[in-house]
Design an enzyme around this catalytic site. Structure first.
Site, PDB file in Angstrom:
ATOM      1  N   HIS A   1       0.857  -1.194   0.000  1.00 46.87           N
ATOM      2  CA  HIS A   1       0.000   0.000   0.000  1.00 46.87           C
ATOM      3  C   HIS A   1       0.893   1.243   0.000  1.00 46.87           C
ATOM      4  O   HIS A   1       1.716   1.430   0.895  1.00 46.87           O
ATOM      5  CB  HIS A   1      -0.874  -0.051   1.248  1.00 46.87           C
ATOM      6  CG  HIS A   1      -1.912   1.014   1.319  1.00 46.87           C
ATOM      7  ND1 HIS A   1      -1.681   2.242   1.885  1.00 46.87           N
ATOM      8  CD2 HIS A   1      -3.202   1.027   0.911  1.00 46.87           C
ATOM      9  CE1 HIS A   1      -2.786   2.977   1.825  1.00 46.87           C
ATOM     10  NE2 HIS A   1      -3.725   2.258   1.238  1.00 46.87           N
TER      11      HIS A   1
ATOM     12  N   GLU B   1      -2.629   7.553  -6.270  1.00 49.15           N
ATOM     13  CA  GLU B   1      -3.507   8.217  -5.304  1.00 49.15           C
ATOM     14  C   GLU B   1      -2.942   9.583  -4.926  1.00 49.15           C
ATOM     15  O   GLU B   1      -1.733   9.730  -4.710  1.00 49.15           O
ATOM     16  CB  GLU B   1      -3.652   7.333  -4.054  1.00 49.15           C
ATOM     17  CG  GLU B   1      -4.637   7.907  -3.051  1.00 49.15           C
ATOM     18  CD  GLU B   1      -4.757   7.066  -1.779  1.00 49.15           C
ATOM     19  OE1 GLU B   1      -4.448   5.858  -1.837  1.00 49.15           O
ATOM     20  OE2 GLU B   1      -5.149   7.629  -0.751  1.00 49.15           O
TER      21      GLU B   1
ATOM     22  N   GLU C   1      -4.340  -0.488  -3.600  1.00 51.30           N
ATOM     23  CA  GLU C   1      -3.767   0.873  -3.662  1.00 51.30           C
ATOM     24  C   GLU C   1      -2.251   0.805  -3.525  1.00 51.30           C
ATOM     25  O   GLU C   1      -1.638   1.536  -2.744  1.00 51.30           O
ATOM     26  CB  GLU C   1      -4.354   1.747  -2.545  1.00 51.30           C
ATOM     27  CG  GLU C   1      -5.874   1.652  -2.455  1.00 51.30           C
ATOM     28  CD  GLU C   1      -6.494   2.618  -1.468  1.00 51.30           C
ATOM     29  OE1 GLU C   1      -7.344   3.404  -1.886  1.00 51.30           O
ATOM     30  OE2 GLU C   1      -6.108   2.601  -0.281  1.00 51.30           O
TER      31      GLU C   1
ATOM     32  N   CYS D   1      -9.594  10.712   2.702  1.00 46.27           N
ATOM     33  CA  CYS D   1      -8.222  10.995   3.100  1.00 46.27           C
ATOM     34  C   CYS D   1      -7.590  12.090   2.256  1.00 46.27           C
ATOM     35  O   CYS D   1      -6.799  12.891   2.753  1.00 46.27           O
ATOM     36  CB  CYS D   1      -7.377   9.725   3.028  1.00 46.27           C
ATOM     37  SG  CYS D   1      -7.528   8.818   1.486  1.00 46.27           S
TER      38      CYS D   1
END
Lengths: 674, 674
Positions: free
Chosen positions: B263, B331, B315, B417
């Site tokens: 991640h 991201e 992710e 987030c």
């Protein structure tokens, strides 16, 4: 008697072709060999794996019917592994030409007995819900519960058991469960309490097959209801996974959907069911929808191997032409579902393209899913594994080992959908070989053995797909003119055919024997069929010879992942290069440093001891130089010199279906070209 | 006083550079403009969004401290959105040069009051666990509970609040919670009960910053413990998500890890914390590890935009060189984390490459995450959106809208987030602009405004990154020789510099002004620094002029996704083409039909009204022909004619950071080239 297998359109159906041919695959040809391993290793091992994974213990606990029994663990659809294994075993029991475990009939009866014991008085049977949620009303957890999915696999197993062995115990269980489902589900106004669908299709095709097996029309009606109940968003209200409805194919009615989308196995099982319904009802709108969706899938969402489902995330179809090679998800189950759907389309329409894709998918995208030894599996089937993957830390899959995109085969998965799916497909494979119509017999697939139906009985002698010569000898023929139709595979650039040594005699409607362009459609019902119509006699011999020169293939330029690449194919087989087969590659260089010299020739060579016997293809590649000082940043000015390539090396390619049988290492299907 | 911002290595640390410069970004330069929108729109909107999403109601419910209060919903880490917004607001309150909502101080005090009310007597504060699991012992759900992650964000907010405003209320809350954590966690034998880590790093860097703010050494020790407690597999025992340990970076100790993995946000927050610990302790082994891992990330796992994290699934980072453009996850939070880590590396080492990547990531990979209007966000930031994406059915993301790979911006996410992360980075941006050392002042980033520190106060006049001329005027200088160090960006192929109109005067140690090859490292501490050492006087003027010709970039050939492509760059900006800007493309053709003519020139043009003012770059492309009869299968024989291309069209490219501000449509960064 036709080969016992799935998909038996009724005589009242609109199917162009009938499945009532019988085929026996013998010898050590590729398919015969894979089926022998399936029968002697994979299927006999199934009960051990199901025992280890707790599936059988779940059923025993449910069968005790004592309160407080715990679910032994696994997914809500854990029983479906048992059902799929039963289906595989049933098809195998119907095939007396292939040796299997002599104890298999007893194992089947024992597990059928477990299921009978576990079923409740209402007909319900699902160990997860019975043990883990005994007080929850049935069919209330439709989004993720898989209750109808699991029931569908039970029904398919029961149909298989009845068709293949003539025994009715499992069918009785399935009918009782199907009647409960029929009493529970239906459209508003039908008086049935639940007007919703299951999050995972499967019940649709299962009910259509149950109709075919029992003649009970209401099962077909219920299948049609479930197909058309998709696209109303009823799965949206209680999902807490925030998936879009497209994941479940609940975003648009099947009749209106523009393209395949969402979870690939869900999508393809649903379309197999929709095709069954369209076949049986003659519904022209539904037929047009499945034809359109199949064409969209084939032209824009299918890998060269026939694999489908580009994304690990959601196990889903990607966007049109989005077909990444590394991390191609290509779930084994999705390839199997594609085969199952294509066969339904082939029978419905009589068009050879469906069996073209079926062959490609079977020989490349499905066979790769099980090891040559028959005891280790892949969940996902990428078209590229990078140099250094074996040393890679940490990158993981979500179904336990074996789905991390690197070809690490394992004995079973936590989510074990794929292994028994491979078993049931291979066990039922003879039923995908041939069909009949009023005029005669159609051969869709070529393998050593015998085929009979449509007034003809043939012996097939061939080393296909290793060699292109297929010799058919008539053993029996009924009186009068009969048409023997042979599929000319879409990959065949040149071929010849003769009857009793006479080229062209009685041959009609075939495609041109000249090389053709990229997948060009010749149109018309006979486009891919070579038709030979005559009065046949025992001893007549037809020889079809398909030229098997290895070839280089490129992709539509919109397939970004294959940009500037070529792949090696030979006959119906897609090839790949594995790092371990390239001794000429210098130390420190790997497959990702290679550039294929497309101007150099290809050569094929039979290697009887390699990978249970394969024809390898050799090619010439060049090793791309590397700057000794590549720096910290991998991007730089466009440089005319960047296309320069170095010394030539010989590359050895093996069939893709046989990859990852000799440890984990780099692999490529698409190779950058000069 | 230095600009209030994160990362304040102590004087006892081993950092090569000190963060005690102050910078003010003024005017309507790109960064000034984005910060003004952040201050006037994004941050003021935060409390409304947190109210709508239930975050504040969760805290109010926790603050009531009545049994039976329900958690209002959201993730276990729901409070962290509040903490990150508080951190952003705190940095903003410390910046009196940028206009913000006059009510902001009151909103901050109100929310700090909520937190104080919700904290329990032991110091614990987490509305999810307090409301949803009141009877569960603290810190027992470490794999997915995010308790220490959420605490870490609280601590960072408190450090920001104290540094920026001098107020202690939030710091008191954080210290109380940190002391509870310190009493609870520690190595075996320490007498502390829990010897494990949280599934999501963040506490490490937070504790290091708390040490810096309070001088309490045990917070640094605890940070070091958490860093080194990774890699023991302690997260493996109670995960039921079957993730591999690499997802959590719990597969190998940080000191031994070979490459970034798992991640991406988890990985980068952990490495930021490890860098903080190495900086403060002078631990050479840990420093070598973070240097190695950063180099691996930059050379093999980073997109041209600076974005990182290739996979939607998990992710996560992909494999080395696996950088797919479509479905690049990238991201927004991962890009922010990369910026945060690179700045720590820049201070620790004094090497310009870290600020090179920081600039690239900030201007391309981060700014794209928020709309020009400051009120809509992207979660994932792909480098390719296909023709027809907007019509695509069903393909979905898992964090609500805005993460489906198609550039659909939304006002907030279910997993929110990213938005407050953008806010806190932009609010603290002045602290990433400059540093000092014993010799003088270093300028890492260029933007209109003022910079002071290391004995110099400068005014910076520039239209960078639109123009390459950076004019620095000395406003104050302390006595004696001081060195002004200017980063020569790694993208700069040619540049000139003069002092008071004299080329080369007092200039030492700079890189060659001649064009350089692909990311070649010139070596040595001064590699990327232009050093000007002299006795300075008010009114002295330094002009650095970086040549800003647009350029074509290619990737290392092992980056398969960019094979045969070029990208357009100008200065530090990566460009993209959006379908709506290409009126010359005929009907029925899209971006995916284009081939870039790399032999034709590029031209840059300032467009003051486009996208709040951007410099566009025009290029020449050709439209690839399509067969009118492409058939059902998209693969065919390798064909020498397949490279043929059609008529020329002019392509207009815009900066990548500004994409997806005019609706959803096709977009490409990498364009196939002739």
């Amino acid at each position: 008697m036709p080969s016992a297998g799935p998909v038996r359109p009724t005589d009242r159906s609109s199917a162009a072709l009938r499945p009532d041919a019988s085929a026996v695959l013998t010898g050590d040809g590729l398919l015969g060999q894979r089926r022998a391993v399936n029968a002697s290793v994979s299927i006999p091992q199934g009960p051990e794996r199901l025992e280890e994974a707790g599936n059988l213990e779940n059923l025993r606990a449910a069968a005790r019917k004592e309160s407080g029994e715990a679910f032994r663990g696994g997914y809500p659809f854990q029983d479906s592994d048992v059902h799929k294994w039963l289906e595989a075993a049933a098809w195998q029991l119907g095939d007396d030409s292939t040796a299997t475990d002599p104890g298999l009939p007893d194992r089947v009866q024992e597990i059928v007995g477990l299921l009978r014991g576990a079923q409740d008085d209402a007909g319900y049977l699902n160990s997860y819900f019975m043990l883990a949620k005994p007080d929850q009303p049935r069919f209330t957890e439709l989004v993720w519960g898989h209750e109808l999915y699991t029931a569908g696999h039970l029904i398919q197993a029961a149909v298989a058991h009845h068709r293949a062995t003539g025994r009715g115990e499992l069918l009785d269980i399935a009918v009782k469960f199907a009647d409960l489902i029929d009493a529970s589900f239906g459209p508003e106004g039908s008086g049935k309490p639940i007007d919703r669908i299951d999050g995972h299709p499967e019940i649709e095709t299962a009910l259509a097959e149950l109709y075919r097996e029992t003649g009970e029309r209401r099962y077909l009606d219920l299948a049609g209801y479930f197909v058309d109940a998709h696209g109303r968003g009823t799965l949206g209200s209680d999902t807490n996974h925030h998936m879009r409805l497209g994941y479940f194919q609940d975003h648009a009615p099947v009749r209106e959907a523009k393209a395949v989308t969402g979870h690939s196995v869900r999508q393809l099982y649903l379309l197999a069911g929709a095709t069954d319904v369209a076949t049986e009802t003659g519904d022209a709108e539904l037929r047009a929808a499945v034809e359109r969706l199949w064409a969209e899938m084939a032209a824009r969402q299918t890998y060269l191997t026939g694999g489908v489902g580009a994304h690990h995330s959601d196990e889903a179809f990607g966007h049109p032409y989005e077909l990444p090679n590394e991390r191609a998800y290509c779930e084994t189950c999705a390839a199997i579902a594609s085969v199952q759907w294509s066969w339904r389309m082939a029978l419905l329409t009589g068009d050879t393209r469906y069996s073209d894709l079926l062959e490609r998918t079977l020989l490349n995208g499905v066979l790769c899913g099980v090891s040559l030894g028959g005891d280790r599996y892949l969940y996902d089937n990428p078209l590229h594994v990078r140099d250094g993957f074996a040393d890679q830390e940490g990158a993981g899959g979500s179904h336990g080992e074996g789905d991390d995109g690197g070809g690490r085969r394992v004995g079973w998965f936590r989510c074990a959908c794929c292994p028994p799916n491979v078993m049931r497909l291979l066990a039922s494979l003879p039923s995908y070989v041939a069909s009949t119509d009023a005029d005669g017999l159609q051969l869709h697939q070529y393998a050593e053995g015998t085929v009979a139906g449509g007034g003809l009985a043939l012996e097939v002698a061939t080393r296909y797909p290793w060699e292109g010569r297929i010799a058919l000898t008539v053993r029996e023929a009924s009186a009068g003119e009969r048409t023997l139709s042979l599929r000319i595979p879409h990959w065949a650039r040149e071929w010849t055919a003769d009857v009793n040594g006479q080229a062209g005699a009685g041959i009609d409607g075939a495609r041109s024997a000249s090389p053709e362009g990229r997948g060009r459609e010749t149109g018309g019902r006979d486009g891919g069929w070579l038709r030979i119509t005559r009065e046949w006699a025992a001893g007549d011999e037809v020889v079809l010879d398909l030229a098997m020169a290895p070839r280089l293939t490129e992709a539509d330029p919109r397939v970004d992942a294959a940009r500037g690449c070529a792949a090696i194919e030979r006959g119906p087989l897609v090839y790949c290069v594995e790092a371990g087969d390239q001794p000429e590659l210098g130390d420190g260089y790997g497959l990702d440093d290679l550039v294929l010299d497309v101007a150099a020739g290809l050569a094929a060579e039979w290697r009887p001891k390699l990978l249970d016997g394969v024809c390898v293809v050799t090619a010439t590649a060049r090793v791309r130089g590397r700057s000794g000082n590549a720096g910290w940043w991998p991007y730089g000015d466009v440089d005319a010199a960047s296309g320069e390539v170095g010394e030539a090396v010989t590359l050895t390619a093996v069939p893709y279906y046989a990859w990852a049988n000799r440890g984990v290492g780099a692999m490529r299907v698409w190779i950058p070209r000069v």
